[in-house]
Scaffold this motif. Structure first.
Motif, PDB file in Angstrom:
ATOM      1  N   LEU A   1      89.708 -33.954 -52.496  1.00 51.66           N
ATOM      2  CA  LEU A   1      89.072 -33.759 -51.193  1.00 51.66           C
ATOM      3  C   LEU A   1      90.034 -34.111 -50.083  1.00 51.66           C
ATOM      4  CD1 LEU A   1      85.671 -35.676 -51.416  1.00 51.66           C
ATOM      5  CD2 LEU A   1      85.928 -33.282 -50.798  1.00 51.66           C
ATOM      6  N   VAL A   2      90.017 -33.335 -49.012  1.00 51.05           N
ATOM      7  CA  VAL A   2      90.698 -33.744 -47.779  1.00 51.05           C
ATOM      8  C   VAL A   2      89.644 -33.779 -46.681  1.00 51.05           C
ATOM      9  CG1 VAL A   2      92.404 -33.109 -46.048  1.00 51.05           C
ATOM     10  CG2 VAL A   2      92.948 -32.851 -48.467  1.00 51.05           C
ATOM     11  N   VAL A   3      89.483 -34.929 -46.053  1.00 46.40           N
ATOM     12  CA  VAL A   3      88.437 -35.131 -45.051  1.00 46.40           C
ATOM     13  C   VAL A   3      89.079 -35.471 -43.706  1.00 46.40           C
ATOM     14  CG1 VAL A   3      86.403 -36.508 -44.430  1.00 46.40           C
ATOM     15  CG2 VAL A   3      86.865 -35.981 -46.834  1.00 46.40           C
ATOM     16  N   GLN A   4      88.714 -34.704 -42.691  1.00 38.78           N
ATOM     17  CA  GLN A   4      89.222 -34.955 -41.334  1.00 38.78           C
ATOM     18  C   GLN A   4      88.888 -36.369 -40.887  1.00 38.78           C
ATOM     19  OE1 GLN A   4      87.636 -32.249 -38.391  1.00 38.78           O
ATOM     20  NE2 GLN A   4      88.625 -33.328 -36.711  1.00 38.78           N
ATOM     21  N   ASP A   5      89.837 -37.016 -40.260  1.00 41.26           N
ATOM     22  CA  ASP A   5      89.716 -38.382 -39.728  1.00 41.26           C
ATOM     23  C   ASP A   5      89.671 -39.462 -40.810  1.00 41.26           C
ATOM     24  OD1 ASP A   5      89.775 -37.261 -37.236  1.00 41.26           O
ATOM     25  OD2 ASP A   5      87.599 -37.235 -37.014  1.00 41.26           O
ATOM     26  N   VAL A   6      89.699 -39.037 -42.088  1.00 38.44           N
ATOM     27  CA  VAL A   6      89.899 -40.010 -43.166  1.00 38.44           C
ATOM     28  C   VAL A   6      91.279 -39.762 -43.788  1.00 38.44           C
ATOM     29  CG1 VAL A   6      89.074 -40.881 -45.390  1.00 38.44           C
ATOM     30  CG2 VAL A   6      87.437 -40.219 -43.618  1.00 38.44           C
ATOM     31  N   HIS A   7      91.518 -38.501 -44.189  1.00 33.17           N
ATOM     32  CA  HIS A   7      92.814 -38.157 -44.788  1.00 33.17           C
ATOM     33  C   HIS A   7      93.746 -37.459 -43.821  1.00 33.17           C
ATOM     34  CE1 HIS A   7      89.845 -38.048 -48.172  1.00 33.17           C
ATOM     35  NE2 HIS A   7      90.756 -38.823 -48.709  1.00 33.17           N
ATOM     36  N   VAL A   8      93.217 -36.755 -42.864  1.00 32.97           N
ATOM     37  CA  VAL A   8      94.063 -36.018 -41.919  1.00 32.97           C
ATOM     38  C   VAL A   8      93.554 -36.222 -40.492  1.00 32.97           C
ATOM     39  CG1 VAL A   8      94.885 -34.209 -43.478  1.00 32.97           C
ATOM     40  CG2 VAL A   8      92.716 -33.887 -42.276  1.00 32.97           C
ATOM     41  N   ASP A   9      94.524 -36.182 -39.578  1.00 30.73           N
ATOM     42  CA  ASP A   9      94.244 -36.301 -38.151  1.00 30.73           C
ATOM     43  C   ASP A   9      94.705 -34.983 -37.529  1.00 30.73           C
ATOM     44  OD1 ASP A   9      94.365 -36.764 -35.421  1.00 30.73           O
ATOM     45  OD2 ASP A   9      95.000 -38.849 -35.659  1.00 30.73           O
ATOM     46  N   LEU A  10      93.769 -34.199 -37.004  1.00 20.93           N
ATOM     47  CA  LEU A  10      94.127 -32.858 -36.507  1.00 20.93           C
ATOM     48  C   LEU A  10      94.944 -32.891 -35.219  1.00 20.93           C
ATOM     49  CD1 LEU A  10      91.038 -30.666 -37.432  1.00 20.93           C
ATOM     50  CD2 LEU A  10      93.372 -30.522 -38.316  1.00 20.93           C
ATOM     51  N   ARG A  11      95.192 -34.092 -34.670  1.00 20.90           N
ATOM     52  CA  ARG A  11      96.140 -34.189 -33.562  1.00 20.90           C
ATOM     53  C   ARG A  11      97.571 -34.233 -34.104  1.00 20.90           C
ATOM     54  NH1 ARG A  11      94.146 -39.597 -30.998  1.00 20.90           N
ATOM     55  NH2 ARG A  11      94.362 -40.042 -33.222  1.00 20.90           N
ATOM     56  N   LEU A  12      97.708 -34.547 -35.398  1.00 19.28           N
ATOM     57  CA  LEU A  12      99.035 -34.745 -35.990  1.00 19.28           C
ATOM     58  C   LEU A  12      99.443 -33.617 -36.924  1.00 19.28           C
ATOM     59  CD1 LEU A  12      98.799 -38.539 -36.924  1.00 19.28           C
ATOM     60  CD2 LEU A  12      99.520 -37.509 -34.772  1.00 19.28           C
ATOM     61  N   CYS A  13      98.487 -32.779 -37.303  1.00 14.55           N
ATOM     62  CA  CYS A  13      98.853 -31.661 -38.169  1.00 14.55           C
ATOM     63  C   CYS A  13      97.945 -30.483 -37.838  1.00 14.55           C
ATOM     64  CB  CYS A  13      98.767 -32.048 -39.643  1.00 14.55           C
ATOM     65  SG  CYS A  13      97.127 -32.459 -40.185  1.00 14.55           S
ATOM     66  N   SER A  14      98.360 -29.298 -38.286  1.00 16.85           N
ATOM     67  CA  SER A  14      97.598 -28.096 -37.955  1.00 16.85           C
ATOM     68  C   SER A  14      96.491 -27.871 -38.981  1.00 16.85           C
ATOM     69  CB  SER A  14      98.540 -26.888 -37.938  1.00 16.85           C
ATOM     70  OG  SER A  14      98.946 -26.591 -39.270  1.00 16.85           O
ATOM     71  N   VAL A  15      95.588 -26.970 -38.637  1.00 21.11           N
ATOM     72  CA  VAL A  15      94.536 -26.581 -39.572  1.00 21.11           C
ATOM     73  C   VAL A  15      95.159 -25.937 -40.819  1.00 21.11           C
ATOM     74  CG1 VAL A  15      92.543 -25.046 -39.852  1.00 21.11           C
ATOM     75  CG2 VAL A  15      92.825 -26.346 -37.746  1.00 21.11           C
ATOM     76  N   GLU A  16      96.266 -25.198 -40.608  1.00 23.27           N
ATOM     77  CA  GLU A  16      96.973 -24.621 -41.758  1.00 23.27           C
ATOM     78  C   GLU A  16      97.487 -25.712 -42.694  1.00 23.27           C
ATOM     79  OE1 GLU A  16      99.399 -21.916 -39.289  1.00 23.27           O
ATOM     80  OE2 GLU A  16      99.565 -20.767 -41.150  1.00 23.27           O
ATOM     81  N   ASP A  17      98.041 -26.777 -42.079  1.00 24.94           N
ATOM     82  CA  ASP A  17      98.529 -27.895 -42.898  1.00 24.94           C
ATOM     83  C   ASP A  17      97.409 -28.482 -43.758  1.00 24.94           C
ATOM     84  OD1 ASP A  17     101.111 -27.781 -41.786  1.00 24.94           O
ATOM     85  OD2 ASP A  17     100.604 -29.195 -40.184  1.00 24.94           O
TER      86      ASP A  17
END
Ligand SMILES: [Mg+2]
Length: 343
Positions: free
Chosen positions: A72-88
């Motif tokens: 699973l990849v969960v926004q604001d837990v595993h990824v910060d969309l200010r630091l990477c793109s939606v493609e990433d």
């Protein structure tokens, strides 16, 4: 389970049960329920591995062993969309799942991708990232699900198998023996250092401390945004007689702990390879590097096999010891660390 690179120590209440105990308790419930379908013999059946390794191994019906993994990849837990793109995010969700098959010495074949997204997310970009990763690891996405929701969640499930070559079983966490040499497939800390640099840029802070050439900075950022599953390295290690492996998702210290516990052994590290621009702390506890840790009784054979396959040479980091629970770095107790979800 992989470590969210948020720079904090975990999610949930400090006194909550940790993710490993939560998974074990749920696993016990699932095994009990499996008795209805599999009334006789041991559970898991001989030749199968269920919850507790990087991927599950199943030998259902007439099929040879197949491998299943999901992540699973969960926004604001595993990824910060200010630091990477939606493609990433799409790319990463696919790669981190496939990495669990790499850790078994297996190759992915087909995948399902399930997506939760708020209305402002560009699904075509998300699909581009997933598709790019699926090409890079030669795994076909054949379906999935889509739902609206408050944050982006991408769950990928993969199905794979042990590739061609002499018949050897999958590389389990439980196969390490005292005296085995331990190595990693590349220098560590890149994802955590890339995450740190991206946060410094976001907050307009100078990177501080070290002067790094642009190519090294790019490498760190890429390590965070676009991790690569080490499929060739896992397969070649399996075929060259490795005894155990795990991929580095939670952090080297934490992941060798999982391997040691599964194998009933201890681990003595004498070196930690740190990627240029990262700290030893990031290499030990940062996580999300997706390099493999491999144990082997015959390091020479693996080095030779890596050279023949055109792979980077494996980096020796230490030894497997006969003292269960022992975890040392350069003779000193290895401090615990790494991310833990609590519930
Ligand atoms: Mg794993």
């Amino acid at each position: 389970v992989h470590r969210p690179n948020s720079g904090d120590e975990g999610t949930g209440p400090r006194d909550g049960i940790d993710e490993f105990d939560a998974i074990e308790a749920m696993g016990t419930r699932f095994v009990a329920a499996a008795r209805a379908r599999l009334p006789e013999g041991p559970l898991p059946p001989v030749g199968e591995v269920w919850i507790g390794d990087d991927a599950a191994v199943v030998a259902s019906g007439t099929h040879a062993q197949v491998l299943l993994a999901t992540d699973l990849v969960v926004q604001d837990v595993h990824v910060d969309l200010r630091l990477c793109s939606v493609e990433d995010v799409g790319y990463k969700a696919m790669m981190v799942t496939v990495s669990d098959l790499a850790a078994m010495g297996a190759r992915p074949d087909r995948a399902l991708a399930s997506i939760v997204a708020p209305p402002d997310i560009d699904l075509q970009q998300l699909a581009s990232g997933l598709a790019e990763a699926s090409e890079a690891c030669d795994c076909v996405i054949v379906g999935g699900d889509l739902s609206g929701g408050p944050v982006v969640v991408v769950s990928v499930a993969v199905y794979g198998a042990l590739g061609v070559g002499p018949a050897t079983g999958p590389l389990l966490r439980s196969g390490a023996e005292p005296g085995d040499r331990l190595f990693v497939t590349g220098p560590l800390g890149g994802s955590a250092a890339g995450f740190r640099l991206l946060r410094q840029r976001l907050h307009d802070r100078p990177p501080g401390g070290q002067e790094l050439p642009p190519s090294a900075l790019d490498r760190l950022v890429l390590a965070h945004r676009r991790p690569r599953a080490r499929l060739d390295e896992g397969e070649v290690a399996r075929l060259a007689g490795a005894s155990a492996a795990i991929d580095i998702s939670d952090g080297l210290a934490s992941d060798i702990g999982h391997l040691a516990r599964s194998s009933g052994v201890g681990i003595s590290l004498d070196a930690v390879p740190v990627i240029e621009g990262a700290t030893e702390e990031e290499a030990l506890h940062g996580g999300e590097d997706y390099e493999l840790v491999v144990a082997t009784p015959d390091p020479r054979r693996i080095s030779d096999a890596y050279r023949s396959a055109g792979l980077r040479p494996p980096v020796p980091i230490g030894w497997v010891t006969g003292t269960p629970g022992e975890m040392v770095l350069r003779g000193e107790p290895l401090p615990p660390g790494g991310w833990i979800h609590r519930f």
